[in-house]
Design an enzyme around this catalytic site. Structure first.
Site, PDB file in Angstrom:
ATOM      1  N   SER A 240       0.947  -1.220   0.060  1.00  0.00           N
ATOM      2  CA  SER A 240      -0.024  -0.017   0.035  1.00  0.00           C
ATOM      3  C   SER A 240       0.967   1.141   0.209  1.00  0.00           C
ATOM      4  O   SER A 240       2.312   1.127   0.019  1.00  0.00           O
ATOM      5  CB  SER A 240      -1.059  -0.238   1.149  1.00  0.00           C
ATOM      6  OG  SER A 240       0.025   0.121   2.564  1.00  0.00           O
ATOM      7  N   LYS A 241       0.272   2.354  -0.069  1.00  0.00           N
ATOM      8  CA  LYS A 241       0.867   3.621  -0.072  1.00  0.00           C
ATOM      9  C   LYS A 241       1.912   3.588   1.123  1.00  0.00           C
ATOM     10  O   LYS A 241       2.828   4.193   1.222  1.00  0.00           O
ATOM     11  CB  LYS A 241      -0.042   4.779  -0.343  1.00  0.00           C
ATOM     12  CG  LYS A 241      -0.552   4.835  -1.627  1.00  0.00           C
ATOM     13  CD  LYS A 241      -1.559   5.921  -1.631  1.00  0.00           C
ATOM     14  CE  LYS A 241      -2.236   5.941  -2.895  1.00  0.00           C
ATOM     15  NZ  LYS A 241      -3.326   7.125  -3.085  1.00  0.00           N
ATOM     16  N   ARG A 242       1.230   3.119   2.400  1.00  0.00           N
ATOM     17  CA  ARG A 242       2.139   3.257   3.503  1.00  0.00           C
ATOM     18  C   ARG A 242       3.493   2.588   3.408  1.00  0.00           C
ATOM     19  O   ARG A 242       4.282   2.929   3.858  1.00  0.00           O
ATOM     20  CB  ARG A 242       1.100   2.446   4.655  1.00  0.00           C
ATOM     21  CG  ARG A 242       1.718   2.328   5.981  1.00  0.00           C
ATOM     22  CD  ARG A 242       0.377   2.093   6.852  1.00  0.00           C
ATOM     23  NE  ARG A 242      -0.212   0.696   6.347  1.00  0.00           N
ATOM     24  CZ  ARG A 242       0.176  -0.542   6.650  1.00  0.00           C
ATOM     25  NH1 ARG A 242       1.128  -0.444   7.428  1.00  0.00           N
ATOM     26  NH2 ARG A 242      -0.247  -1.509   6.306  1.00  0.00           N
ATOM     27  N   HIS A 243       3.343   1.460   2.649  1.00  0.00           N
ATOM     28  CA  HIS A 243       4.643   0.762   2.330  1.00  0.00           C
ATOM     29  C   HIS A 243       5.671   1.282   1.453  1.00  0.00           C
ATOM     30  O   HIS A 243       6.592   1.284   1.557  1.00  0.00           O
ATOM     31  CB  HIS A 243       4.231  -0.663   2.009  1.00  0.00           C
ATOM     32  CG  HIS A 243       3.565  -1.521   2.873  1.00  0.00           C
ATOM     33  ND1 HIS A 243       2.273  -1.994   2.711  1.00  0.00           N
ATOM     34  CD2 HIS A 243       3.597  -1.802   4.400  1.00  0.00           C
ATOM     35  CE1 HIS A 243       1.800  -2.549   3.708  1.00  0.00           C
ATOM     36  NE2 HIS A 243       2.801  -2.448   4.735  1.00  0.00           N
TER      37      HIS A 243
END
Length: 467
Positions: A240-243
């Site tokens: 995800s964007k978080r990653h």
RNA sequence: GACCCCAUCGUCUAGUGGUUAGGACACCGGCCUUUCACGCCGGCAACACGGGUUCGAAUCCCGUUGGGGUCGCCA
């Protein structure tokens, strides 16, 4: 038969890591086999597709060094051709009109979910006569998929994958408004573009079964499929964007080199014995689908960073200076950067680049060379320059003023003899000197710094710091 | 829930019936050294579990568990 591949992103956002790797694998495979690699923009979703996204994808690919052959195909421009195929399928009995409304379908799915049945279109219009159609409902065209037997895909990565046809449903090919769905468009475009190998993300594996029947219905030969495993986040969940499912442009901005990104992405899900450092030329030589693993890989920024450090060390000095130039300009603003500064930086690069892992780091570690005086001191450097250290620097200055032959060797000789005369270890002199000259407690070799800075600048910085 | 895929050090991977299970990143020591890096040397660390098949299984088969994907008139 010549290899023809394609990368077919939908322009609803930037080129993310997963897409970049898919593009890279297609490109490497094609270049390895001397084939044709094509780019197709799947912009049939007119609402979500945007021009900036198309540009971002093109920029991302260009930065990565992945180039394509022939003109870009825009799927939206081929809608009429897609609709024509749907009509042909209809005429041949491989498709049929379905008059179920969206509300009806939603209800059907809800009921299936409630009763724990497979969620799938129930084929209610499959065998009904269009004369029974309710008034005022524009029909969609659905594929008449087989209900018995099984469909087998010989996947070049996943091996033989089979599914019972009772699990297939009659997917929509042409919407009620006459526009084609993705499922139809991909097949028609892949066929028309002469694609021989469809290399794409694992998330399409299930689609392959259904798409196969469109090929079959039209009497077209199936391309070879290769479904590559997805990239996961560091914790094993979906990236995800978080990653780090950022656009490749974000990595460029963070100071990563395209060749490092290429090497990293290549090794993520593909291997060749013990080889780790594989440049592009070598990658083209080695890459093939049989080396692609079947399990998903996690994205590891630390490894990317390590590889980046490697390629920075290998990079040509002038190129590195060009790459950090904008960063540098921002760091020294409003003081302008001169041509002389550029020359100095090029000469300083060998000592600088082994110490940095990203271009951003490189820029900040290089800034001291070209900053106007007085040099800003970081906390540790300031602390190091206590009264005793300042006195040491004042005593050192005269020993340097007399040097006519200002070289690294000469500077080292003078500083060493000074330390010796003072009865101090070299470090006792070198560290304050480093602080005065670089504003930091870490830097390239201090004699190298002196040589590069030149006598006047060195002396001036010494005076500034000793004051 | 149904269907499909996957499973070797923390991570990326090598390994295709017989290996002290190899490499790389990360981590921990040491060397080099004016600092920090680079480099070099060494160390830690894995076959998810349970059944088979076999003289012998990380490798083949089945199951379990775990992870992932797909089930749209999105792509």
């Amino acid at each position: 038969m010549a290899v023809v591949t394609r990368f077919a992103p939908s322009p609803t956002g930037f080129l993310h890591i997963g897409g970049a790797r898919t593009a890279l694998f297609n490109w490497l495979f094609t270049r390895h086999h001397g084939g044709v690699f094509r780019l197709r923009i799947e912009d049939t979703d007119r609402v979500r597709s945007t021009q900036p996204a198309i540009e971002a994808i093109i920029d991302g690919l260009s930065w990565l060094g992945v180039d394509w052959d022939d003109e870009i195909v825009y799927q939206s421009q081929r809608a009429e051709r897609h609709a024509e195929v749907a009509r042909q399928l209809l005429a041949a009995g491989h498709a049929y009109h379905c008059f179920a409304t969206q509300e009806e379908l939603a209800e059907m799915r809800e009921a299936a979910r409630r009763e724990g049945r497979p969620i799938r279109y129930d084929g209610r219009w499959r065998d009904r006569d269009p004369s029974e159609a309710p008034p005022g409902v524009p029909p969609v065209i659905r594929l008449r998929a087989p209900q018995e037997g099984e469909t087998v895909i010989q996947d070049l990565v996943q091996g033989e994958v089979r599914v019972g046809n009772e699990h297939l449903d009659d997917m929509v090919l042409l919407r009620a408004d006459g526009t084609p769905t993705y499922m139809l468009s991909v097949v028609v475009d892949d066929h028309d573009m002469g694609i021989t190998h469809v290399i794409r993300g694992d998330d399409h594996l299930n689609n392959a079964f259904r798409q196969a029947h469109v090929f079959l219905g039209m009497g077209w030969e199936l391309p070879a499929f290769a479904h590559i495993p997805l990239i996961h986040g560091p914790d094993g969940s979906k990236l995800s964007k978080r990653h780090g499912a950022l656009g490749v442009d974000a990595y460029r901005d963070m100071g990563y080199l395209p060749e490092a990104m290429r090497n990293y992405l290549l090794r993520l899900g593909w291997g060749h014995g013990d080889e780790e450092i594989i440049d592009t030329e070598r990658a083209i030589e080695l890459f093939d689908l049989d080396g692609v693993g079947r399990s998903p890989a996690r994205f590891d920024m630390v490894k990317l960073t390590n590889l980046n450090g490697h390629y920075m060390r290998e990079a040509e000095d002038g190129r590195l200076v060009d790459l950090i130039w904008p960063h540098l300009q921002a760091l020294v603003a409003p003081h302008p950067l001169s041509e002389a500064a550029r020359d100095l930086l090029v000469r300083a690069m060998p000592g600088l680049k082994v110490r940095a892992k990203t271009l951003v780091e490189l820029a900040s570690s290089a800034a001291f060379y070209v900053r106007p005086r007085p040099l800003p001191m970081d906390e540790k450097a300031a602390k190091l320059l206590d009264p005793e250290a300042k006195q040491l620097l004042r005593d050192l200055a005269p020993r340097l003023e007399g040097i006519d032959d200002w070289t690294e060797t000469e500077a080292e000789a003078r500083v060493r003899s000074f330390a010796e005369d003072q009865g101090k270890k070299l470090g006792k002199v070198a560290q304050p000197l480093r602080a005065a000259l670089t504003g930091s407690t870490t830097s390239p070799g201090i004699f190298e710094v002196m040589a590069l800075l030149g006598r006047e600048e060195t002396l001036a910085r010494l005076r500034d710091a000793a004051a």
